[in-house]
Scaffold this motif. Sequence first.
Motif, mmCIF file in Angstrom:
data_model
loop_
_atom_site.group_PDB
_atom_site.id
_atom_site.type_symbol
_atom_site.label_atom_id
_atom_site.label_comp_id
_atom_site.label_asym_id
_atom_site.label_seq_id
_atom_site.Cartn_x
_atom_site.Cartn_y
_atom_site.Cartn_z
ATOM 1 N N MET A 1 0.807 -1.212 0.000
ATOM 2 C CA MET A 1 0.000 0.000 0.000
ATOM 3 C C MET A 1 0.851 1.278 0.000
ATOM 4 O O MET A 1 0.367 2.356 -0.283
ATOM 5 C CB MET A 1 -0.944 -0.003 1.210
ATOM 6 N N ARG A 2 2.125 1.137 0.352
ATOM 7 C CA ARG A 2 3.004 2.303 0.352
ATOM 8 C C ARG A 2 3.114 2.890 -1.066
ATOM 9 O O ARG A 2 3.176 4.121 -1.232
ATOM 10 C CB ARG A 2 4.390 1.930 0.872
ATOM 11 N N GLU A 3 3.113 2.024 -2.075
ATOM 12 C CA GLU A 3 3.204 2.499 -3.461
ATOM 13 C C GLU A 3 2.006 3.379 -3.805
ATOM 14 O O GLU A 3 2.148 4.428 -4.438
ATOM 15 C CB GLU A 3 3.261 1.307 -4.409
ATOM 16 N N ALA A 4 0.816 2.968 -3.353
ATOM 17 C CA ALA A 4 -0.389 3.756 -3.624
ATOM 18 C C ALA A 4 -0.309 5.111 -2.932
ATOM 19 O O ALA A 4 -0.691 6.144 -3.500
ATOM 20 C CB ALA A 4 -1.630 2.999 -3.170
ATOM 21 N N ALA A 5 0.184 5.119 -1.691
ATOM 22 C CA ALA A 5 0.335 6.380 -0.960
ATOM 23 C C ALA A 5 1.312 7.307 -1.683
ATOM 24 O O ALA A 5 1.074 8.513 -1.798
ATOM 25 C CB ALA A 5 0.805 6.107 0.469
ATOM 26 N N GLU A 6 2.400 6.733 -2.184
ATOM 27 C CA GLU A 6 3.395 7.549 -2.895
ATOM 28 C C GLU A 6 2.817 8.137 -4.171
ATOM 29 O O GLU A 6 3.102 9.284 -4.530
ATOM 30 C CB GLU A 6 4.623 6.691 -3.201
ATOM 31 N N THR A 24 -5.491 -0.300 -9.960
ATOM 32 C CA THR A 24 -4.080 -0.680 -9.856
ATOM 33 C C THR A 24 -3.833 -1.642 -8.699
ATOM 34 O O THR A 24 -2.848 -2.378 -8.701
ATOM 35 C CB THR A 24 -3.208 0.576 -9.678
ATOM 36 N N HIS A 25 -4.742 -1.635 -7.699
ATOM 37 C CA HIS A 25 -4.656 -2.563 -6.567
ATOM 38 C C HIS A 25 -6.042 -3.173 -6.347
ATOM 39 O O HIS A 25 -6.751 -2.817 -5.400
ATOM 40 C CB HIS A 25 -4.186 -1.835 -5.307
ATOM 41 N N PRO A 26 -6.471 -4.080 -7.233
ATOM 42 C CA PRO A 26 -7.850 -4.590 -7.201
ATOM 43 C C PRO A 26 -8.226 -5.320 -5.911
ATOM 44 O O PRO A 26 -9.412 -5.454 -5.617
ATOM 45 C CB PRO A 26 -7.911 -5.528 -8.413
ATOM 46 N N GLY A 27 -7.256 -5.758 -5.155
ATOM 47 C CA GLY A 27 -7.570 -6.454 -3.913
ATOM 48 C C GLY A 27 -7.643 -5.547 -2.699
ATOM 49 O O GLY A 27 -7.859 -6.016 -1.575
ATOM 50 N N VAL A 30 -11.189 -1.567 2.401
ATOM 51 C CA VAL A 30 -11.387 -0.300 3.104
ATOM 52 C C VAL A 30 -10.289 -0.102 4.148
ATOM 53 O O VAL A 30 -9.757 1.000 4.306
ATOM 54 C CB VAL A 30 -12.783 -0.266 3.748
ATOM 55 N N ALA A 31 -9.927 -1.173 4.848
ATOM 56 C CA ALA A 31 -8.842 -1.070 5.839
ATOM 57 C C ALA A 31 -7.533 -0.676 5.173
ATOM 58 O O ALA A 31 -6.770 0.150 5.704
ATOM 59 C CB ALA A 31 -8.685 -2.403 6.581
ATOM 60 N N ASP A 32 -7.249 -1.247 4.000
ATOM 61 C CA ASP A 32 -6.046 -0.865 3.257
ATOM 62 C C ASP A 32 -6.097 0.621 2.886
ATOM 63 O O ASP A 32 -5.093 1.342 2.967
ATOM 64 C CB ASP A 32 -5.925 -1.688 1.969
ATOM 65 N N ALA A 33 -7.287 1.083 2.473
ATOM 66 C CA ALA A 33 -7.441 2.472 2.055
ATOM 67 C C ALA A 33 -7.139 3.429 3.198
ATOM 68 O O ALA A 33 -6.485 4.458 3.008
ATOM 69 C CB ALA A 33 -8.854 2.699 1.525
ATOM 70 N N TYR A 34 -7.587 3.095 4.395
ATOM 71 C CA TYR A 34 -7.295 3.963 5.538
ATOM 72 C C TYR A 34 -5.802 3.954 5.865
ATOM 73 O O TYR A 34 -5.241 4.968 6.292
ATOM 74 C CB TYR A 34 -8.123 3.557 6.752
ATOM 75 N N ARG A 35 -5.141 2.825 5.653
ATOM 76 C CA ARG A 35 -3.691 2.779 5.864
ATOM 77 C C ARG A 35 -2.973 3.680 4.848
ATOM 78 O O ARG A 35 -1.991 4.354 5.194
ATOM 79 C CB ARG A 35 -3.188 1.339 5.767
ATOM 80 N N ILE A 36 -3.463 3.707 3.620
ATOM 81 C CA ILE A 36 -2.889 4.588 2.602
ATOM 82 C C ILE A 36 -3.091 6.045 3.011
ATOM 83 O O ILE A 36 -2.179 6.879 2.898
ATOM 84 C CB ILE A 36 -3.543 4.312 1.232
ATOM 85 N N GLN A 37 -4.283 6.350 3.504
ATOM 86 C CA GLN A 37 -4.563 7.709 3.966
ATOM 87 C C GLN A 37 -3.632 8.103 5.115
ATOM 88 O O GLN A 37 -3.042 9.189 5.117
ATOM 89 C CB GLN A 37 -6.026 7.809 4.436
ATOM 90 N N ASP A 148 -11.093 4.249 -3.190
ATOM 91 C CA ASP A 148 -10.363 5.374 -3.769
ATOM 92 C C ASP A 148 -10.534 6.648 -2.957
ATOM 93 O O ASP A 148 -9.556 7.347 -2.671
ATOM 94 C CB ASP A 148 -10.829 5.627 -5.206
ATOM 95 N N THR A 149 -11.772 6.971 -2.588
ATOM 96 C CA THR A 149 -11.978 8.220 -1.858
ATOM 97 C C THR A 149 -11.359 8.177 -0.470
ATOM 98 O O THR A 149 -10.770 9.154 -0.019
ATOM 99 C CB THR A 149 -13.474 8.599 -1.781
ATOM 100 N N ILE A 150 -11.428 7.031 0.208
ATOM 101 C CA ILE A 150 -10.797 6.927 1.528
ATOM 102 C C ILE A 150 -9.290 7.064 1.402
ATOM 103 O O ILE A 150 -8.653 7.819 2.147
ATOM 104 C CB ILE A 150 -11.153 5.592 2.207
ATOM 105 N N ALA A 151 -8.693 6.341 0.460
ATOM 106 C CA ALA A 151 -7.241 6.414 0.280
ATOM 107 C C ALA A 151 -6.799 7.839 -0.022
ATOM 108 O O ALA A 151 -5.730 8.285 0.415
ATOM 109 C CB ALA A 151 -6.813 5.481 -0.848
ATOM 110 N N ASP A 152 -7.655 8.584 -0.727
ATOM 111 C CA ASP A 152 -7.357 9.960 -1.118
ATOM 112 C C ASP A 152 -7.819 10.952 -0.044
ATOM 113 O O ASP A 152 -8.283 12.045 -0.355
ATOM 114 C CB ASP A 152 -8.037 10.246 -2.461
#
Length: 260
Positions: A1-6, A24-27, A30-37, A148-152
């Motif tokens: 998930m670090r790649e998505a954050a970058e 780009t990360h189909p798997g 929501v928990a992953d998205a909050y980690r990206i955020q 997407d919106t959570i990660a962003d």
Amino acid sequence: MREAAEKLLLAHEKGEPIAPIIETHPGATVADAYRIQQEQVRVWTSRGDQVKGHKVGLSSPAMQQQMGVNQPDYGHLLAGMFHLEHLPIDAGAFLQPRIEPEIAFVLSGRLSGPGVTAADAIRAVDFVVPALEIVDSRITEWKISIVDTIADNASSGGVVLGSKPTPLSSVDLRLVGCTLRIGGELVATGAGGAVLGSPLNALVWLANTLGPLGIDLEPGHVVLPGSMTRAFPVRPGDAVFADMGPLGGVTAVFAADATT
């Protein structure tokens, strides 16, 4: 998930949107998205920015329908996101800005979930003010899923707070009406009850959602509970005014020249 954050951090810096995270990360969950955020917030604060509050997104049926999701989310409000009322805002600082009218809570007490009740939330609120939230997306053409919106960072962009503080004891937030005008044209009407039945419910939801993650809502923090209408695109030169009756009004002005 670090790649998505970058990638999202780079989109902020370069002003160029990226493909949806869910593609780009189909798997991703929501928990992953909050980690990206959270990773992005960690980077921003390490560079000197400060967390000044939180926002609840997608808390009204209108916004959930517009974005094709069925649950609220939350994001962080950083000091650099706050803009002064009536002073020109550089629209060029955003990628795909839209505007939403909200009733902002300013806290005087700490809220630490789980177990926060409506009574706890009422005691913790110092006052409310009318607000305009600038939502933005680093995802191409707003093609977002809930991931997407959570990660962003819950599609956060900016905040403009009104200058009239109102104590909760003098207003029923459910019944506060709102008219939203862009360039003098009435584009929408709404009411506080559109936000999870009451904006107060969004504040309670946020405190109880953040608590298990070890995050408290702190005194002095601003909480945006969600939009009273759907979001509308804004462009350089636009003047936006939200009238919330007993709460007063709030104005956001976007500089005519995006480079100003």
